[in-house]
Scaffold this active site. Sequence first.
Site, PDB file in Angstrom:
ATOM      1  N   ALA A 195       1.000  -1.342  -0.139  1.00  0.00           N
ATOM      2  CA  ALA A 195       0.078   0.110   0.193  1.00  0.00           C
ATOM      3  C   ALA A 195       1.130   1.322  -0.122  1.00  0.00           C
ATOM      4  CB  ALA A 195      -1.273  -0.548   0.937  1.00  0.00           C
ATOM      5  N   GLY A 204       1.959   2.833  -2.690  1.00  0.00           N
ATOM      6  CA  GLY A 204       1.594   3.780  -3.406  1.00  0.00           C
ATOM      7  C   GLY A 204       1.294   4.870  -3.364  1.00  0.00           C
ATOM      8  N   ARG A 226      -2.104   9.645  -9.337  1.00  0.00           N
ATOM      9  CA  ARG A 226      -3.414  10.316 -10.487  1.00  0.00           C
ATOM     10  C   ARG A 226      -4.862  10.612  -9.735  1.00  0.00           C
ATOM     11  NH1 ARG A 226      -3.251   5.560 -14.410  1.00  0.00           N
ATOM     12  NH2 ARG A 226      -1.936   4.634 -13.299  1.00  0.00           N
ATOM     13  N   LYS A 232      -3.834   6.346  -0.983  1.00  0.00           N
ATOM     14  CA  LYS A 232      -4.462   6.131  -1.916  1.00  0.00           C
ATOM     15  C   LYS A 232      -6.288   5.367  -1.465  1.00  0.00           C
ATOM     16  CE  LYS A 232      -3.664   3.463  -5.472  1.00  0.00           C
ATOM     17  NZ  LYS A 232      -2.686   3.005  -6.713  1.00  0.00           N
ATOM     18  N   GLY A 262      -3.089  -3.405  -1.925  1.00  0.00           N
ATOM     19  CA  GLY A 262      -4.250  -2.769  -0.841  1.00  0.00           C
ATOM     20  C   GLY A 262      -5.265  -1.738  -1.996  1.00  0.00           C
ATOM     21  N   ASP A 263      -4.723  -1.908  -3.102  1.00  0.00           N
ATOM     22  CA  ASP A 263      -5.887  -0.941  -3.915  1.00  0.00           C
ATOM     23  C   ASP A 263      -6.382  -1.698  -4.908  1.00  0.00           C
ATOM     24  OD1 ASP A 263      -3.235  -1.618  -6.037  1.00  0.00           O
ATOM     25  OD2 ASP A 263      -3.017   0.366  -6.674  1.00  0.00           O
ATOM     26  N   ALA A 268     -44.894  17.899  16.007  1.00  0.00           N
ATOM     27  CA  ALA A 268     -43.790  18.792  15.226  1.00  0.00           C
ATOM     28  C   ALA A 268     -42.476  19.809  15.602  1.00  0.00           C
ATOM     29  CB  ALA A 268     -45.164  18.906  14.521  1.00  0.00           C
ATOM     30  N   TYR A 310     -26.781  20.743  23.559  1.00  0.00           N
ATOM     31  CA  TYR A 310     -25.575  20.878  23.396  1.00  0.00           C
ATOM     32  C   TYR A 310     -25.275  22.929  23.656  1.00  0.00           C
ATOM     33  CZ  TYR A 310     -20.890  22.020  21.639  1.00  0.00           C
ATOM     34  OH  TYR A 310     -19.643  22.772  20.999  1.00  0.00           O
TER      35      TYR A 310
HETATM   36  C1  UD1 Z   1       2.017  -5.191 -10.903  1.00  0.00           C
HETATM   37  C2  UD1 Z   1       3.501  -6.702 -11.462  1.00  0.00           C
HETATM   38  C3  UD1 Z   1       2.489  -7.312 -12.391  1.00  0.00           C
HETATM   39  C4  UD1 Z   1       0.840  -6.929 -12.331  1.00  0.00           C
HETATM   40  C5  UD1 Z   1       0.255  -6.145 -12.098  1.00  0.00           C
HETATM   41  C6  UD1 Z   1      -1.247  -5.952 -11.895  1.00  0.00           C
HETATM   42  C7  UD1 Z   1       5.245  -5.980 -10.681  1.00  0.00           C
HETATM   43  C8  UD1 Z   1       6.518  -6.012 -10.825  1.00  0.00           C
HETATM   44  N1  UD1 Z   1       4.303  -6.298 -11.813  1.00  0.00           N
HETATM   45  O1  UD1 Z   1       3.074  -4.182 -12.150  1.00  0.00           O
HETATM   46  O2  UD1 Z   1       2.832  -8.086 -12.972  1.00  0.00           O
HETATM   47  O3  UD1 Z   1       0.244  -7.282 -13.731  1.00  0.00           O
HETATM   48  O4  UD1 Z   1       0.577  -5.357 -11.187  1.00  0.00           O
HETATM   49  O5  UD1 Z   1      -1.693  -4.448 -11.854  1.00  0.00           O
HETATM   50  O6  UD1 Z   1       4.785  -7.030  -9.868  1.00  0.00           O
HETATM   51  N2  UD1 Z   1       3.655  -0.696  -4.866  1.00  0.00           N
HETATM   52  C9  UD1 Z   1       4.114  -0.421  -3.112  1.00  0.00           C
HETATM   53  N3  UD1 Z   1       5.797   0.211  -3.867  1.00  0.00           N
HETATM   54  C10 UD1 Z   1       6.776  -0.115  -4.990  1.00  0.00           C
HETATM   55  C11 UD1 Z   1       5.904  -0.407  -6.281  1.00  0.00           C
HETATM   56  C12 UD1 Z   1       4.488  -0.837  -5.721  1.00  0.00           C
HETATM   57  O7  UD1 Z   1       4.045  -0.626  -2.605  1.00  0.00           O
HETATM   58  O8  UD1 Z   1       7.146   0.156  -4.610  1.00  0.00           O
HETATM   59  C13 UD1 Z   1       2.644  -1.220  -5.206  1.00  0.00           C
HETATM   60  C14 UD1 Z   1       1.594   0.029  -5.419  1.00  0.00           C
HETATM   61  O9  UD1 Z   1       0.896   0.732  -4.264  1.00  0.00           O
HETATM   62  C15 UD1 Z   1      -0.117  -1.414  -5.754  1.00  0.00           C
HETATM   63  C16 UD1 Z   1       1.135  -2.225  -6.337  1.00  0.00           C
HETATM   64  O10 UD1 Z   1       2.364  -2.701  -5.313  1.00  0.00           O
HETATM   65  O11 UD1 Z   1      -0.759  -1.668  -4.796  1.00  0.00           O
HETATM   66  C17 UD1 Z   1       1.614  -2.643  -7.322  1.00  0.00           C
HETATM   67  O12 UD1 Z   1       2.041  -1.715  -7.754  1.00  0.00           O
HETATM   68  P1  UD1 Z   1       2.332  -1.324  -9.393  1.00  0.00           P
HETATM   69  O13 UD1 Z   1       3.642  -0.207  -9.593  1.00  0.00           O
HETATM   70  O14 UD1 Z   1       0.749  -0.805  -9.627  1.00  0.00           O
HETATM   71  O15 UD1 Z   1       2.732  -2.645 -10.351  1.00  0.00           O
HETATM   72  P2  UD1 Z   1       2.076  -2.485 -11.927  1.00  0.00           P
HETATM   73  O16 UD1 Z   1       3.679  -1.738 -12.361  1.00  0.00           O
HETATM   74  O17 UD1 Z   1       1.019  -2.371 -12.361  1.00  0.00           O
END
Ligand code: UD1
Length: 466
Positions: free
Chosen positions: A24, A26, A30, A37, A119-120, A379, A386
């Site tokens: 979680a 991220g 956006r 998020k 987490g998302d 009514a 308070y």
């Molecule tokens: C990741 C997967 C991909 C998969 C996709 C599905 C990897 C390398 N790739 O890609 O195979 O198809 O999800 O949606 O795992 N996060 C952290 N710390 C970090 C990076 C990410 O907590 O350093 C968390 C993000 O908040 C998110 C999740 O991990 O919840 C996935 O990260 P995201 O950057 O969306 O990975 P994708 O590139 O989409």
Amino acid sequence: MLSLRGRFCFGTGLMTEIAIVVLAAGKGTRMKSELPKVLHRAAGRSLLGHVLQAAKVLSPSRAVIVRGPDMDNVAAAARAVFPEAAFATQAERLGTGHAVSMAIEHLAGFSGTVLILYGDVPLITSASLQRLATLVNAQQPMAVLGFEAANPHGYGRLIRDAQGNVVAIREELDATPEERRISLCNSGIIAISDSLLAQLLPLIGNANAKGEYYLTDLVELCAASGHGCGLATCSEAEVAGVNDRIQLAAIEATLQASYRRRHMTGGATLVAPETVFFSADTEVGKDVVIEPNVVFGPGVTVGDGAEILAFSHIEGAVIGQGARIGPYARLRPGAEIGEDAHIGNFVEVKKAVIGKGAKANHLSYIGDAKVGPKTNIGAGTITCNYDGYEKHLTDIGANVFVGSNTALVAPVKIGDGVSIAAGSVITRNIPADALAMTRPELDVRPGWAARYREIKAAKKAAKLKG
Ligand code: UD1
Ligand code: MG
């Protein structure tokens, strides 16, 4: 098969504990938000809360949340579901593999299957997590959750050998044109034995197109170590992630559609289902009728046979059997509406227990109060709860008649069977069966209005002439 106390039972009879690690960290750029998020809400519950509730069904014995810096507020949401949750902070976002390595210290002494979740991704179901977790065993110490993508662009592709075993996950940017044609994609959710995770995590490098530590490299490392990797699948919709508020609204719509179906299937009539909004935790009994344009915030229970009339807003309230709420009623946290009680239009109830068969049908505020059975609130009655500094209790007995436009200045206690005359301001306790009335002498002046009318008419006529 699930058993109690966070243990998973395999066909072999072996019991395996479950730990969850939720990514979680991220930022959710956006979302354009100050709020992390995963704390954004859908159906009254944070995205993280949805994921944790789904995982909770597997009774994990540990929960570790990997959050970003300045995300202390994530803790309260997590602890609401797992009071013992541990938190790891990922200061630099160096990839999903790096994020999991931040959590590893909190798995010390844990032995069993580690479920890694995002987490998302709030629509994930307990059933899919269970299917995935049960694939993990001694021969196959890892399993991934995959899905067929309508448009696989951007996802990691699941690479399988001739026997159909998953042998690698290739990220979009690292994939060959041939691999990009694969539509079976990685949801990101994996299950892995604690020992294999500890063994392989340090081997993940960042020699890839993004220069990140990919968690997905675990699959190739697992195959190289001579172990199999299982595959469970689910629908693409179930693993939809939230990156912006448009996707958040889409998740909300999906959840609402499913809750409406759930409550109708459970025996509630929704006159116009698409206009009723539930929270994830709304409980609705049988033979409940819900009219159009009703909103349920978190923490509501509706008893059997209750009617919720149009345009009511209800949160943190318990509604008794056969009660009638609305139209245009507002129930706020701590409202407990007794059996067969009526709360009518433009009545607000907060932290108040309304007795069986009591009625407050029009234009009232009842806050920090007790209302006895069969009492009638006229009514315009207001509990003045308070004083500008503190809240005080208004305690109204049974079978009381409160005349219209009464102000009850709390703290105040009204005995059983009391009658209060309309327009009264009640500042003292009233003993049972008394009449209470504050009313200045009524002054009636015969002919006064007619004379006044004449004076005014004459004045107007003079003005028009001149
Ligand atoms: C990741 C997967 C991909 C998969 C996709 C599905 C990897 C390398 N790739 O890609 O195979 O198809 O999800 O949606 O795992 N996060 C952290 N710390 C970090 C990076 C990410 O907590 O350093 C968390 C993000 O908040 C998110 C999740 O991990 O919840 C996935 O990260 P995201 O950057 O969306 O990975 P994708 O590139 O989409
Ligand atoms: Mg992503």
